[in-house]
Design an enzyme around this catalytic site. Structure first.
Site: not given
Ligand code: UD1
Length: 374
Positions: A134, A211, A213, A120, A244, A98
C-alpha cells in the site's frame, strides 16, 4: 456539457469510501456524468457495499482469483481499465486510497492522458515495505495525480514535503466519515440471526479484524495466541473476529480459534451490520486502516496490530495505540484497557480527526471548479 467522471474502486474499503462521491456526483447531473468502473479485486466483499449504497457499476472487470498475486491483480486491472478509458474517454479518473486497484487506475489514466484525482491522498509511513504494497501504491498514485484530496492537514504536509504543487492539494476530510456518520445514525436491527445473537451477548465485546500481507503467517498466529489468552483471563469479555475472505488468513485463524470458548469467528459482515457491531464494541483490535478512522468517531479505543501507521491522527488524539503483533504486547495492552478504567475512558472519547461527513461534497465542488463547471 457535463464532465465525465470515472470513479474506479475494487476492494471493500475503497467502495465504502468512494460511494459517497458517486452518490454526490449523481446529485449533479447538470455538471457531471458519473461512470462507475469496478475491478472486482474483492468479489463478495465488494458486492455487498455496492448493494448497501444502491450503486450499480457501469463496468465490472471481475478480476478476482483465489490467492491472487500482486502482479496478476495489477496486469488484469490495468488492461481492463485501459479498455474502459479508451471507450468512455472520461475527463477525469478518480481513484481512492492505496490498493492495487488505485494504482492501476491512475496508471491506466496516465497512459491515456486522462486527468487523475486521488482521494485519501498523502498518507505515508515512509517505509516502502510497510504496509506492503500500500505505501508504494499511494506514492505512485500521488506522482501521477493532478488533483490531490488529502483527508487531513498532516496528509497535506506529506504531499508538500514531496514537492506537490500546493494549488493541486485540497484538504477535504475523509469520505469514510460521510459514509459512517450517515449509516451509524440510522436505526438498525441485525437481519443475520447469528449477528443478532452476538450483538445481544452480555459482557464486553472485543472486535477483531486482521488481513494485512505483513501479518500473514507467524504474526497472525501470534495474534490468535494473544486472543486465546485474553478470553481465558477475562471471562466477562468475548471476542468477535471478522475473518477476512482470504484463504491465507482463514487457514491460520480457523484452526487456531474455532474451538476457543468466548471467541466468535464470523464472516466479514456487510457494511451496515459492521458499523452497528462497531457501535456495540467495547474496544477494537485491528490492522485495518479504515477502522482506525471509523472507531475514533464512535468513541472506541483501537489497538492497532501493526508496526507503523499512516494514520497518526488517532494515535495523537489518544484513541488509538500501536501495539504491533507481539503476543505479549497485544495481551498486555488489551488487559490494561480491560482493567484500567481511567485509561479506558481517556481513550474512549468520540472525536473526528479524519473528517466531518462532508468530504464528498467538497471533492465534487473542487472537480467542478477545476473543469470550469462550478
Ligand atoms: C486488499 C488491499 C489492501 C486493503 C484490503 C482491504 C491490495 C494489494 N490490497 O487486501 O490494501 O487494505 O484489500 O480488505 O490492493 N477474497 C475473496 N473474496 C473477497 C475478497 C477477497 O475470496 O470478496 C480472497 C481472495 O482469495 C484473494 C484474497 O482474498 O486472493 C486477497 O485479496 P487481495 O485483494 O489480494 O488482498 P487483500 O488482503 O484483501
Amino acid at each position: 456539457m457535463p464532465i465525465k467522471v470515472m470513479t474506479v474502486f475494487g476492494t471493500r474499503p475503497d467502495a465504502v469510501k468512494m460511494a459517497p462521491v458517486v452518490l454526490e456526483l449523481k446529485k449533479h447531473p447538470d455538471k457531471a456524468r458519473a461512470i462507475v468502473a469496478v475491478t472486482g479485486q474483492h468479489r463478495e466483499m465488494l458486492q455487498q457495499v455496492l448493494d448497501a449504497f444502491s450503486i450499480t457499476p457501469d463496468y465490472n472487470l471481475d478480476i478476482m482469483q483465489q490467492k491472487q498475486t500482486l502482479a496478476e491483480i495489477t496486469s488484469r486491472a490495468l488492461t481492463g481499465l485501459e479498455e474502459i478509458i479508451k471507450k468512455e474517454q472520461p475527463d477525469i479518473v478518480l481513484a481512492q486510497g492505496d490498493t492495487t486497484t488505485t494504482f492501476t487506475a491512475s496508471l491506466a489514466a496516465f497512459y491515456n492522458k486522462v486527468a487523475v484525482g486521488h482521494i485519501e491522498a498523502g498518507l505515508r509511513t515512509d517505509n516502502k515495505y510497510d504496509p506492503f504494497p500500500e505505501e508504494m501504491n499511494r506514492r505512485l498514485t500521488g506522482v501521477i495525480a493532478d488533483l490531490h484530496f488529502p483527508p487531513t492537514e498532516a496528509a497535506k504536509e506529506n504531499l508538500l514535503a514531496e514537492g506537490v504543487d500546493p494549488s493541486a492539494i485540497h484538504v477535504t476530510g475523509n469520505t469514510v466519515l460521510d459514509a459512517l456518520l450517515s449509516s451509524a445514525a440510522k436505526p438498525y436491527s441485525f437481519s443475520d440471526p447469528n449477528l443478532a445473537k452476538i450483538a445481544e451477548l452480555s459482557g464486553r465485546m472485543i472486535l477483531v479484524t486482521a488481513h494485512r500481507r505483513e501479518n500473514w503467517g507467524e504474526p497472525m498466529q501470534r495474534i490468535c495466541n494473544a486472543i486465546k489468552r485474553i478470553v481465558s483471563a477475562f471471562p466477562d469479555a468475548f471476542v468477535v473476529f471478522a475473518v477476512h475472505k482470504n484463504p491465507i488468513v482463514r487457514d491460520v485463524v480457523f484452526p487456531a480459534l474455532s474451538a476457543t470458548p468466548g471467541v466468535h469467528l464470523i464472516e466479514p459482515p456487510d457494511y451496515l451490520p459492521f458499523v452497528h457491531l462497531l457501535k456495540k464494541a467495547y474496544l477494537v483490535l485491528t490492522d485495518s486502516g479504515g477502522i482506525q478512522e471509523e472507531a475514533p468517531a464512535l468513541g472506541k479505543p483501537v489497538l492497532v496490530m501493526r508496526k507503523t501507521t499512516e494514520r497518526p491522527e488517532g494515535v495523537e488524539a489518544g484513541t488509538a495505540k500501536l501495539v504491533g503483533t507481539d503476543e505479549d504486547e497485544i495481551f498486555s495492552s488489551t488487559s490494561e484497557l480491560l482493567t484500567n478504567n481511567v485509561l479506558y475512558n481517556r481513550m474512549a472519547k468520540a472525536i473526528n480527526p479524519y473528517g466531518d461527513g462532508r468530504a464528498a461534497q467538497r471533492i465534487c465542488q473542487i472537480i467542478f471548479k477545476y473543469f470550469g463547471a462550478a
